[in-house]
Motif scaffolding. Sequence first.
Motif, short mmCIF file in Angstrom:
data_model
loop_
_atom_site.label_atom_id
_atom_site.label_comp_id
_atom_site.label_asym_id
_atom_site.label_seq_id
_atom_site.Cartn_x
_atom_site.Cartn_y
_atom_site.Cartn_z
N GLN A 30 0.83 -1.22 0.00
CA GLN A 30 0.00 0.00 0.00
C GLN A 30 0.85 1.27 0.00
O GLN A 30 0.37 2.34 0.34
N GLY A 31 2.13 1.12 -0.32
CA GLY A 31 2.99 2.30 -0.42
C GLY A 31 3.69 2.69 0.87
O GLY A 31 4.42 3.67 0.91
N ILE A 32 3.49 1.91 1.96
CA ILE A 32 4.10 2.29 3.25
C ILE A 32 5.61 2.04 3.20
O ILE A 32 6.40 2.88 3.65
N GLY A 33 6.02 0.91 2.65
CA GLY A 33 7.46 0.61 2.56
C GLY A 33 8.19 1.68 1.77
O GLY A 33 9.27 2.13 2.17
N ARG A 34 7.56 2.10 0.66
CA ARG A 34 8.22 3.13 -0.17
C ARG A 34 8.38 4.43 0.63
O ARG A 34 9.43 5.06 0.59
N ASP A 58 14.39 -14.53 -3.11
CA ASP A 58 12.99 -14.76 -3.52
C ASP A 58 12.04 -13.65 -3.02
O ASP A 58 10.83 -13.79 -3.15
N ASN A 59 12.60 -12.57 -2.48
CA ASN A 59 11.76 -11.50 -1.93
C ASN A 59 11.43 -10.48 -3.03
O ASN A 59 11.99 -9.38 -3.08
N ARG A 60 10.52 -10.86 -3.88
CA ARG A 60 10.16 -10.06 -5.05
C ARG A 60 9.69 -8.64 -4.67
O ARG A 60 10.15 -7.66 -5.28
C1 LIG Z 1 9.13 -5.68 1.15
C2 LIG Z 1 8.32 -4.62 1.88
C3 LIG Z 1 9.23 -3.80 2.78
C4 LIG Z 1 7.70 -3.69 0.82
O1 LIG Z 1 6.94 -2.70 1.47
P1 LIG Z 1 5.43 -2.47 1.01
O2 LIG Z 1 4.85 -1.40 1.85
O3 LIG Z 1 4.73 -3.78 1.02
O4 LIG Z 1 5.66 -1.99 -0.48
P2 LIG Z 1 5.01 -0.72 -1.19
O5 LIG Z 1 3.52 -0.84 -1.15
O6 LIG Z 1 5.62 0.52 -0.64
O7 LIG Z 1 5.46 -0.95 -2.68
C5 LIG Z 1 6.37 -0.14 -3.30
C6 LIG Z 1 6.80 -0.81 -4.61
O8 LIG Z 1 7.32 -2.10 -4.31
C7 LIG Z 1 6.88 -3.06 -5.25
N1 LIG Z 1 5.99 -4.05 -4.61
C8 LIG Z 1 5.47 -4.00 -3.37
N2 LIG Z 1 4.74 -5.09 -3.10
C9 LIG Z 1 4.81 -5.87 -4.21
C10 LIG Z 1 4.31 -7.15 -4.55
N3 LIG Z 1 3.56 -7.88 -3.68
N4 LIG Z 1 4.62 -7.67 -5.74
C11 LIG Z 1 5.37 -6.95 -6.61
N5 LIG Z 1 5.87 -5.73 -6.35
C12 LIG Z 1 5.62 -5.19 -5.17
C13 LIG Z 1 6.22 -2.28 -6.31
O9 LIG Z 1 7.25 -1.86 -7.18
C14 LIG Z 1 5.68 -1.08 -5.58
O10 LIG Z 1 5.54 -0.01 -6.46
P3 LIG Z 1 4.07 0.46 -6.94
O11 LIG Z 1 3.38 0.94 -5.69
O12 LIG Z 1 4.38 1.53 -7.92
O13 LIG Z 1 3.42 -0.77 -7.51
C15 LIG Z 1 7.18 -5.24 2.73
O14 LIG Z 1 6.33 -5.98 1.88
C16 LIG Z 1 7.68 -6.12 3.87
O15 LIG Z 1 7.89 -5.63 4.97
N6 LIG Z 1 7.87 -7.44 3.63
C17 LIG Z 1 8.27 -8.37 4.67
C18 LIG Z 1 9.64 -8.04 5.30
C19 LIG Z 1 10.67 -7.75 4.25
O16 LIG Z 1 10.70 -8.35 3.19
N7 LIG Z 1 11.56 -6.79 4.56
C20 LIG Z 1 12.61 -6.41 3.65
C21 LIG Z 1 13.95 -6.93 4.11
S1 LIG Z 1 15.06 -5.56 4.09
#
Ligand SMILES: CC(C)(COP(=O)(O)OP(=O)(O)OC[C@H]1O[C@@H](n2cnc3c(N)ncnc32)[C@H](O)[C@@H]1OP(=O)(O)O)[C@@H](O)C(=O)NCCC(=O)NCCS
Length: 172
Positions: free
Chosen positions: A94-98, A123-125
Amino acid sequence: MRQMRPSDAPQVKASLNTLSADTRRRRFFVSIAEFSDDAVHRLIDIDPAREYLLVVLRREDGIEIPIAGGRFVHEDERPDCTFSLLIGDPWQGQGIGRRILKALIREASRRGLRRMHGHVLADNRPMLDLARAQRFAILESDQGDDVLEIVRELPDRWSLRWDTFLRRLWRR
Ligand SMILES: CC(C)(COP(=O)(O)OP(=O)(O)OC[C@H]1O[C@@H](n2cnc3c(N)ncnc32)[C@H](O)[C@@H]1OP(=O)(O)O)[C@@H](O)C(=O)NCCC(=O)NCCS
């Protein structure tokens, strides 16, 4: 979104213990059955001179629940830092990570750091896509085939100020 406080520990512990096994593995690279008080304190008691830790809170029935966080840590003499992100399962995609990552980049630049690194399971797509979108290069790591290193240069303080100025102007 604000900086983490030591008093957040009980709520952080409760939130960590709701994470799915996959999210735990992706963030910590091992499966963690239960987060203990000690483990939580190791995560949130930081040295502010060399670490920066953000938490995102959601207010539910008047109580603030931690739903996401991000951190970076830097060593004394080097202009490099290492970051990580953790978004609760219902809030992913939902854009929180970004937004957290951009805030970490801004703070690291403000501290005069020049490079940001991270380690990501191969594998962390979602994390790799987010890293690519934020102009990180994706490299092999020294931690084995299933771990990749991501790295990007940070803007210097002047371009950061210029970016902030333009962003404010754009919002008016
Ligand atoms: C990986 C992680 C940090 C991403 O944060 P998020 O808030 O889910 O991601 P966002 O919603 O901010 O997405 C930003 C971009 O990431 C990509 N993205 C996010 N989720 C995605 C998914 N399920 N599949 C593909 N791309 C994805 C997209 O490029 C997205 O851009 P867009 O909004 O233009 O489509 C989060 O999913 C997470 O905490 N995962 C578990 C723990 C982890 O993996 N930590 C990282 C180790 S450093």
